[in-house]
Design a protein around this motif. Structure first.
Motif, short mmCIF file in Angstrom:
data_model
loop_
_atom_site.label_atom_id
_atom_site.label_comp_id
_atom_site.label_asym_id
_atom_site.label_seq_id
_atom_site.Cartn_x
_atom_site.Cartn_y
_atom_site.Cartn_z
N MET A 86 5.18 27.55 116.35
CA MET A 86 6.16 28.19 117.24
C MET A 86 5.50 29.24 118.12
SD MET A 86 9.72 28.85 115.21
CE MET A 86 9.04 29.34 113.64
N LEU A 87 4.66 30.08 117.51
CA LEU A 87 3.99 31.13 118.27
C LEU A 87 3.10 30.53 119.36
CD1 LEU A 87 3.06 33.49 115.32
CD2 LEU A 87 4.70 33.98 117.14
N ASP A 88 2.41 29.46 119.03
CA ASP A 88 1.55 28.79 120.01
C ASP A 88 2.39 28.29 121.20
OD1 ASP A 88 -1.01 27.55 120.87
OD2 ASP A 88 0.08 25.70 120.49
N LYS A 89 3.50 27.64 120.91
CA LYS A 89 4.36 27.10 121.98
C LYS A 89 4.94 28.22 122.84
CE LYS A 89 5.70 22.79 119.78
NZ LYS A 89 6.80 21.98 119.24
N VAL A 90 5.42 29.28 122.20
CA VAL A 90 6.01 30.39 122.94
C VAL A 90 4.96 31.06 123.82
CG1 VAL A 90 7.07 32.67 122.71
CG2 VAL A 90 7.87 30.77 121.30
N GLU A 124 -6.76 34.29 117.62
CA GLU A 124 -7.90 34.00 118.50
C GLU A 124 -7.86 32.55 118.99
OE1 GLU A 124 -11.32 35.25 116.27
OE2 GLU A 124 -10.88 37.38 116.60
N SER A 125 -7.43 31.65 118.14
CA SER A 125 -7.33 30.24 118.51
C SER A 125 -6.29 30.04 119.61
CB SER A 125 -6.98 29.40 117.29
OG SER A 125 -6.76 28.06 117.65
N ILE A 126 -5.13 30.67 119.47
CA ILE A 126 -4.07 30.54 120.48
C ILE A 126 -4.56 31.09 121.82
CG2 ILE A 126 -1.79 31.40 121.18
CD1 ILE A 126 -0.98 31.24 118.19
N LEU A 127 -5.18 32.27 121.79
CA LEU A 127 -5.71 32.85 123.04
C LEU A 127 -6.74 31.92 123.67
CD1 LEU A 127 -6.21 36.65 122.25
CD2 LEU A 127 -4.37 35.57 123.54
N ASP A 128 -7.64 31.44 122.86
CA ASP A 128 -8.72 30.58 123.35
C ASP A 128 -8.15 29.29 123.97
OD1 ASP A 128 -11.58 29.93 123.62
OD2 ASP A 128 -11.10 28.34 122.17
N GLN A 129 -7.20 28.67 123.30
CA GLN A 129 -6.62 27.42 123.80
C GLN A 129 -5.85 27.62 125.10
OE1 GLN A 129 -4.38 25.49 120.69
NE2 GLN A 129 -6.08 25.70 119.24
N CYS A 130 -5.40 28.85 125.35
CA CYS A 130 -4.68 29.14 126.59
C CYS A 130 -5.61 29.69 127.67
CB CYS A 130 -3.54 30.13 126.33
SG CYS A 130 -2.20 29.38 125.38
N GLY A 131 -6.91 29.74 127.37
CA GLY A 131 -7.89 30.18 128.36
C GLY A 131 -8.09 31.67 128.45
N TYR A 132 -7.72 32.40 127.39
CA TYR A 132 -7.90 33.84 127.37
C TYR A 132 -9.01 34.20 126.40
CZ TYR A 132 -3.37 34.33 129.69
OH TYR A 132 -2.34 34.25 130.57
#
Length: 112
Positions: free
Chosen positions: A52-56, A84-92
């Motif tokens: 959920m956090l990843d999608k949001v 860190e994974s979520i940020l990285d996957q979104c290009g941050y």
């Protein structure tokens, strides 16, 4: 109480969805900050929460509404590895000065 939290989360999710479907009102960074906080407070830590956090966060990033408040709530809501994974996957990327750099768009998002 688990039942109360489940009902509260359903209300928050419904409001979040309606806001995104509305032609009259647009989400802001506050929308995402508060919804991520709601996810943290009303759901159990684990894979479902992380998804959920990843999608949001992806929605927030696409709308270019990421700021330090969104990042702060995201960091509080999941493990360091997931964060860190979520940020990285979104290009941050997160540097030592807590500045975010959106690599694809070459823009900095700083504390403000």
């Amino acid at each position: 109480d688990k039942t109360i939290k489940e009902k509260a989360f359903c209300i928050a999710l419904d409001a979040f969805r309606k806001l995104h479907l509305s032609s009259d009102v647009k989400p802001t960074s506050v929308t995402y900050t508060l919804f991520i906080k709601g996810i943290r407070k009303l759901t159990t830590a684990g894979d479902a929460r992380d998804v959920m956090l990843d999608k949001v966060f992806r929605f927030c990033s696409k709308k270019e509404l990421v700021n330090r408040h969104v990042i702060s709530q995201l960091k509080l809501s999941c493990s360091t590895e997931t964060f860190e994974s979520i940020l990285d996957q979104c290009g941050y990327s997160l540097d030592d000065d807590i500045r975010l750099q959106n690599i694809p768009n070459k823009r900095n998002l700083q504390r403000n």
